[in-house]
Design a protein around this motif. Structure first.
Motif, PDB file in Angstrom:
ATOM      1  N   ALA A 132      -2.602   0.911  -9.993  1.00 17.38           N
ATOM      2  CA  ALA A 132      -3.830   0.364  -9.642  1.00 17.38           C
ATOM      3  C   ALA A 132      -4.882   1.444 -10.346  1.00 17.38           C
ATOM      4  O   ALA A 132      -5.792   1.051 -11.115  1.00 17.38           O
ATOM      5  CB  ALA A 132      -4.042  -0.091  -8.324  1.00 17.38           C
ATOM      6  N   PHE A 133      -4.542   2.647  -9.865  1.00 18.87           N
ATOM      7  CA  PHE A 133      -5.552   3.914 -10.302  1.00 18.87           C
ATOM      8  C   PHE A 133      -5.438   3.823 -12.034  1.00 18.87           C
ATOM      9  O   PHE A 133      -6.461   3.947 -12.297  1.00 18.87           O
ATOM     10  CB  PHE A 133      -5.010   4.894  -9.743  1.00 18.87           C
ATOM     11  CG  PHE A 133      -5.544   6.140  -9.990  1.00 18.87           C
ATOM     12  CD1 PHE A 133      -6.795   6.838  -9.936  1.00 18.87           C
ATOM     13  CD2 PHE A 133      -4.550   7.093 -11.019  1.00 18.87           C
ATOM     14  CE1 PHE A 133      -7.138   7.764 -10.647  1.00 18.87           C
ATOM     15  CE2 PHE A 133      -5.165   8.220 -11.531  1.00 18.87           C
ATOM     16  CZ  PHE A 133      -6.265   8.785 -11.465  1.00 18.87           C
ATOM     17  N   GLU A 145     -11.971   3.779  -5.244  1.00 18.48           N
ATOM     18  CA  GLU A 145     -13.138   3.990  -6.059  1.00 18.48           C
ATOM     19  C   GLU A 145     -13.446   5.395  -6.089  1.00 18.48           C
ATOM     20  O   GLU A 145     -13.888   5.572  -7.238  1.00 18.48           O
ATOM     21  CB  GLU A 145     -14.190   3.327  -4.985  1.00 18.48           C
ATOM     22  CG  GLU A 145     -14.440   1.953  -4.738  1.00 18.48           C
ATOM     23  CD  GLU A 145     -15.386   1.242  -4.032  1.00 18.48           C
ATOM     24  OE1 GLU A 145     -15.934   0.344  -4.315  1.00 18.48           O
ATOM     25  OE2 GLU A 145     -15.388   2.105  -2.961  1.00 18.48           O
ATOM     26  N   TYR A 146     -13.190   6.368  -5.240  1.00 19.16           N
ATOM     27  CA  TYR A 146     -13.329   7.611  -5.234  1.00 19.16           C
ATOM     28  C   TYR A 146     -12.506   8.253  -6.444  1.00 19.16           C
ATOM     29  O   TYR A 146     -12.916   9.021  -7.120  1.00 19.16           O
ATOM     30  CB  TYR A 146     -13.073   8.222  -3.609  1.00 19.16           C
ATOM     31  CG  TYR A 146     -12.985   9.877  -3.856  1.00 19.16           C
ATOM     32  CD1 TYR A 146     -14.229  10.450  -3.969  1.00 19.16           C
ATOM     33  CD2 TYR A 146     -11.903  10.627  -4.066  1.00 19.16           C
ATOM     34  CE1 TYR A 146     -14.052  11.774  -3.962  1.00 19.16           C
ATOM     35  CE2 TYR A 146     -11.654  11.989  -3.826  1.00 19.16           C
ATOM     36  CZ  TYR A 146     -12.889  12.466  -3.927  1.00 19.16           C
ATOM     37  OH  TYR A 146     -13.053  14.134  -4.021  1.00 19.16           O
ATOM     38  N   ALA A 147     -11.246   8.034  -6.347  1.00 20.19           N
ATOM     39  CA  ALA A 147     -10.226   8.511  -7.563  1.00 20.19           C
ATOM     40  C   ALA A 147     -10.838   8.041  -8.825  1.00 20.19           C
ATOM     41  O   ALA A 147     -10.637   8.861  -9.761  1.00 20.19           O
ATOM     42  CB  ALA A 147      -8.923   8.027  -7.308  1.00 20.19           C
ATOM     43  N   PHE A 196       0.869  -1.065  -0.036  1.00 19.77           N
ATOM     44  CA  PHE A 196      -0.043  -0.015  -0.019  1.00 19.77           C
ATOM     45  C   PHE A 196       1.028   1.374  -0.219  1.00 19.77           C
ATOM     46  O   PHE A 196       0.846   2.128   1.070  1.00 19.77           O
ATOM     47  CB  PHE A 196      -0.939   0.042   1.084  1.00 19.77           C
ATOM     48  CG  PHE A 196      -2.105  -0.733   1.070  1.00 19.77           C
ATOM     49  CD1 PHE A 196      -2.553  -1.369  -0.100  1.00 19.77           C
ATOM     50  CD2 PHE A 196      -2.839  -1.282   2.272  1.00 19.77           C
ATOM     51  CE1 PHE A 196      -3.652  -2.337  -0.107  1.00 19.77           C
ATOM     52  CE2 PHE A 196      -3.942  -2.069   2.185  1.00 19.77           C
ATOM     53  CZ  PHE A 196      -4.262  -2.601   0.731  1.00 19.77           C
ATOM     54  N   ASN A 197       1.644   1.330  -1.082  1.00 12.53           N
ATOM     55  CA  ASN A 197       2.320   2.741  -1.284  1.00 12.53           C
ATOM     56  C   ASN A 197       1.985   3.405  -2.426  1.00 12.53           C
ATOM     57  O   ASN A 197       1.166   2.996  -3.288  1.00 12.53           O
ATOM     58  CB  ASN A 197       3.833   2.415  -1.528  1.00 12.53           C
ATOM     59  CG  ASN A 197       4.175   1.230  -2.650  1.00 12.53           C
ATOM     60  OD1 ASN A 197       3.804   1.668  -3.802  1.00 12.53           O
ATOM     61  ND2 ASN A 197       4.575   0.029  -2.272  1.00 12.53           N
ATOM     62  N   TYR A 198       2.493   4.635  -2.578  1.00 15.71           N
ATOM     63  CA  TYR A 198       1.875   5.531  -3.764  1.00 15.71           C
ATOM     64  C   TYR A 198       2.069   4.815  -5.111  1.00 15.71           C
ATOM     65  O   TYR A 198       1.125   5.000  -5.909  1.00 15.71           O
ATOM     66  CB  TYR A 198       2.721   6.813  -3.607  1.00 15.71           C
ATOM     67  CG  TYR A 198       2.009   7.678  -4.768  1.00 15.71           C
ATOM     68  CD1 TYR A 198       0.955   8.573  -4.598  1.00 15.71           C
ATOM     69  CD2 TYR A 198       2.639   7.972  -5.846  1.00 15.71           C
ATOM     70  CE1 TYR A 198       0.478   9.567  -5.220  1.00 15.71           C
ATOM     71  CE2 TYR A 198       2.195   8.749  -6.878  1.00 15.71           C
ATOM     72  CZ  TYR A 198       1.186   9.606  -6.637  1.00 15.71           C
ATOM     73  OH  TYR A 198       0.398  10.490  -7.738  1.00 15.71           O
ATOM     74  N   GLN A 199       3.294   4.381  -5.471  1.00 13.99           N
ATOM     75  CA  GLN A 199       3.620   3.678  -6.563  1.00 13.99           C
ATOM     76  C   GLN A 199       2.536   2.577  -7.044  1.00 13.99           C
ATOM     77  O   GLN A 199       2.143   2.667  -8.058  1.00 13.99           O
ATOM     78  CB  GLN A 199       4.914   3.110  -6.509  1.00 13.99           C
ATOM     79  CG  GLN A 199       5.295   2.609  -8.019  1.00 13.99           C
ATOM     80  CD  GLN A 199       7.084   2.117  -8.114  1.00 13.99           C
ATOM     81  OE1 GLN A 199       7.612   2.234  -6.912  1.00 13.99           O
ATOM     82  NE2 GLN A 199       7.269   1.333  -8.857  1.00 13.99           N
TER      83      GLN A 199
END
Length: 242
Positions: A130-131, A167-169, A122-125
């Motif tokens: 996934a985003f 989901e939000y992004a 669970f890191n930004y990269q």
């Protein structure tokens, strides 16, 4: 007074109900042994995604629980079944210790995102990868959306906040496969030869265990191990009375 329904099966949560990490909940082995004396089928259903089923079973054996591996149904199993059904190649946001349960699933050039409890990833990269996949049309599959879980040092964030962030992004909705989804409970009951009305669920989460069970048609029995140790032997005895 409402008549009691005939009981054929008992589903039991694991983490937070029978054990907390590498420690058994006090009295849990004895409660399970007493439950085994009743003429009901027993199955263990868990949203645990941080380790494969084999490792989880070995942990339970070390804690002196009388449990067979085939009695355990995990949300990882449900997620794998969905991946096979959809024939997709997932980006697996799960802990390395859980990857064994996805052996044989093609993951190159992913076109789906699967997210479980993965503190090491669970890191930004990784979340940004996934985003971008989801923005390109990849389905988002949440193994479950638990808000938190119990560790020996206290409550800790579950995968739910990270799923909700994606989901939000991406303005999309995840397909959820674990508790409290009705399909999860029905799949767990499938080989027990009973209907939801003939089963009960014992767990420590009012929403994922109790609420999910009730929405499926089962009775839900809540134990308070998420915030206090121990579940009473009388609870196991009472739920098995016809």
């Amino acid at each position: 007074m409402a008549s009691r329904r005939a009981l054929k099966a008992v589903l039991i949560d694991l983490s937070g109900t029978l054990h907390i990490e590498d420690a058994a909940v006090p009295g849990a082995q004895e409660a399970l042994a007493r439950l085994r004396q009743a003429s009901v089928a027993v199955k263990f259903v868990t949203n645990t995604t941080k380790e494969c089923k084999r490792t989880l079973h070995e942990r339970l054996l070390r804690l002196k629980f009388d449990i067979e591996e085939q009695e355990i149904f995990t949300s990882l199993t449900a997620a794998r079944n969905l991946l096979v059904q959809k024939a997709v190649r997932p980006l697996l946001l799960v802990e390395d210790s859980a990857l064994e349960d996805f052996a044989g699933i093609e993951t190159s050039d992913p076109n789906a995102v699967v997210i479980g409890l993965a503190p090491d990833h669970f890191n930004y990269q990784m979340l940004n990868k996934a985003f971008r996949l989801i923005l390109d049309g990849a389905p988002l599959i949440a193994i479950h959306k638990a808000r938190y879980y119990k560790r020996k040092d206290g409550l800790a964030l579950g995968p739910g906040p990270f799923v909700t962030g994606l989901e939000y992004a991406t303005d999309t909705q995840a397909a959820v496969v674990g508790k409290p989804e009705k399909t999860f409970f029905l799949e767990a009951l499938r080989d027990l030869n009973c209907s939801p009305e003939e089963a009960v669920m014992i767990g420590d989460d009012a929403r994922d265990d109790g609420g999910g069970a009730q929405n499926t048609g089962m009775l839900g029995i809540l134990v308070k191990t998420a915030f206090a140790n121990g579940w009473k032997l009388t609870e196991a005895k009472e739920c098995c009375t016809d």
